[in-house]
Motif scaffolding. Structure first.
Motif, PDB file in Angstrom:
ATOM      1  N   UNK A  66      39.597  33.810  37.176  1.00  0.00           N
ATOM      2  CA  UNK A  66      40.599  33.394  38.153  1.00  0.00           C
ATOM      3  C   UNK A  66      41.944  32.965  37.627  1.00  0.00           C
ATOM      4  N   UNK A  67      42.727  33.884  37.031  1.00  0.00           N
ATOM      5  CA  UNK A  67      44.081  33.546  36.577  1.00  0.00           C
ATOM      6  C   UNK A  67      45.146  34.105  37.510  1.00  0.00           C
ATOM      7  N   UNK A  88      26.447  31.463  40.768  1.00  0.00           N
ATOM      8  CA  UNK A  88      27.623  31.298  39.908  1.00  0.00           C
ATOM      9  C   UNK A  88      28.855  31.166  40.795  1.00  0.00           C
ATOM     10  N   UNK A  89      29.678  30.189  40.507  1.00  0.00           N
ATOM     11  CA  UNK A  89      30.825  29.887  41.361  1.00  0.00           C
ATOM     12  C   UNK A  89      32.067  30.682  40.949  1.00  0.00           C
ATOM     13  N   UNK A  90      32.987  30.826  41.892  1.00  0.00           N
ATOM     14  CA  UNK A  90      34.284  31.454  41.607  1.00  0.00           C
ATOM     15  C   UNK A  90      35.438  30.553  42.058  1.00  0.00           C
ATOM     16  N   UNK A  91      35.120  29.286  42.344  1.00  0.00           N
ATOM     17  CA  UNK A  91      36.159  28.364  42.819  1.00  0.00           C
ATOM     18  C   UNK A  91      35.760  26.934  42.475  1.00  0.00           C
ATOM     19  N   UNK A  92      36.738  26.165  41.932  1.00  0.00           N
ATOM     20  CA  UNK A  92      36.469  24.776  41.591  1.00  0.00           C
ATOM     21  C   UNK A  92      37.712  23.928  41.656  1.00  0.00           C
ATOM     22  N   UNK A  93      37.667  22.758  41.001  1.00  0.00           N
ATOM     23  CA  UNK A  93      38.692  21.734  41.239  1.00  0.00           C
ATOM     24  C   UNK A  93      40.092  22.117  40.774  1.00  0.00           C
ATOM     25  N   UNK A  94      40.215  22.844  39.654  1.00  0.00           N
ATOM     26  CA  UNK A  94      41.556  23.208  39.185  1.00  0.00           C
ATOM     27  C   UNK A  94      42.222  24.151  40.182  1.00  0.00           C
ATOM     28  N   UNK A  95      41.480  25.154  40.642  1.00  0.00           N
ATOM     29  CA  UNK A  95      42.032  26.075  41.639  1.00  0.00           C
ATOM     30  C   UNK A  95      42.351  25.352  42.941  1.00  0.00           C
ATOM     31  N   UNK A 141      33.535  38.392  36.965  1.00  0.00           N
ATOM     32  CA  UNK A 141      34.943  38.592  36.638  1.00  0.00           C
ATOM     33  C   UNK A 141      35.650  39.268  37.806  1.00  0.00           C
ATOM     34  N   UNK A 142      36.971  39.114  37.847  1.00  0.00           N
ATOM     35  CA  UNK A 142      37.772  39.775  38.873  1.00  0.00           C
ATOM     36  C   UNK A 142      37.815  41.273  38.569  1.00  0.00           C
ATOM     37  N   UNK A 143      37.409  42.078  39.546  1.00  0.00           N
ATOM     38  CA  UNK A 143      37.431  43.532  39.402  1.00  0.00           C
ATOM     39  C   UNK A 143      38.712  44.135  39.973  1.00  0.00           C
TER      40      UNK A 143
END
Length: 221
Positions: A66-67, A88-95, A141-143
């Protein structure tokens, strides 16, 4: 389609609840209800246009999770298709923190998120299948970015209109949004009329008939 037109329809959608929009989608034969995608807090509300990301299993060496966040226009709804994956997550506190600071309207995930305490504290709307703490790093990963994706059995294309409330999320395809919003507004007006008539003592079946409620919800042939 002009941005002014787009913005006006986001405002129109934000005034309608997902139940009303769901009925309007049904009338137009559109499967826009995102199945089992629920708010991490019942107070969350969102409305905006889709910025989509599609995820897949990580390669070797793994790609990024996630960049993309700094490239998302303010007011967008982030739509993350992790194929319903719940381990498996794709979103958390930094985002969450960056999205909130940048004025992004919310995040919708076909999958799970983590760090729900922060999104609740900030009031940043996150809708997902659930939440769990395990990272997606080295697992997914982002595809692709800004391609059509699937969220809870509903197709979401970049720029489509999304509305979320305590009942969940609906997506209105961009090419049908004028018709769907107009139908939803007519349904809401009828429902308000029925409530007023019932409060004045009219029988519910009579009130529904007077405001042609069933016809408004019946699918077009």
């Amino acid at each position: 389609m002009s941005s002014e037109h787009n913005d006006n329809n986001v405002v129109r959608a934000a005034k309608l609840d997902t139940a009303t929009l769901s009925d309007a989608l049904d009338k137009h034969g559109i499967d826009g209800q995102c199945y089992r995608i629920a708010p991490r807090d019942d107070a969350f509300r969102l409305a905006g246009r889709a910025y989509t990301l599609k995820y897949g299993p990580a390669s070797h060496p793994p790609g990024t999770v996630g960049d993309y966040i700094d490239d998302v226009p303010p007011g967008s709804v982030l739509v993350l298709d992790n194929q319903g994956r719940d381990d498996a997550t794709v979103w958390g506190d930094i985002l969450t923190e960056i999205a909130h600071r940048r004025g992004i309207a919310g995040t919708v995930i076909d999958g799970v998120c983590r760090d729900v305490a922060l999104c609740r504290e900030l009031g940043y709307p996150v809708y997902a299948r659930g939440h769990w703490m395990r990272t997606g790093k080295d697992r997914v990963q982002v595809e692709a970015t800004n391609v059509p994706v699937n969220i809870g059995k509903a197709r979401v294309a970049p720029g489509d209109l999304l509305r979320g409330d305590a009942d969940g999320v609906v997506v209105i395809p961009q090419e049908h949004e004028e018709a769907v919003l107009a139908t939803a507004e007519a349904i809401e007006a009828a429902e308000n009329g029925i409530r007023e008539a019932a409060r004045s003592g009219m029988r519910l079946d009579e009130a529904r008939a007077q405001f042609r409620y069933h016809q408004l919800q019946t699918a077009e042939q």
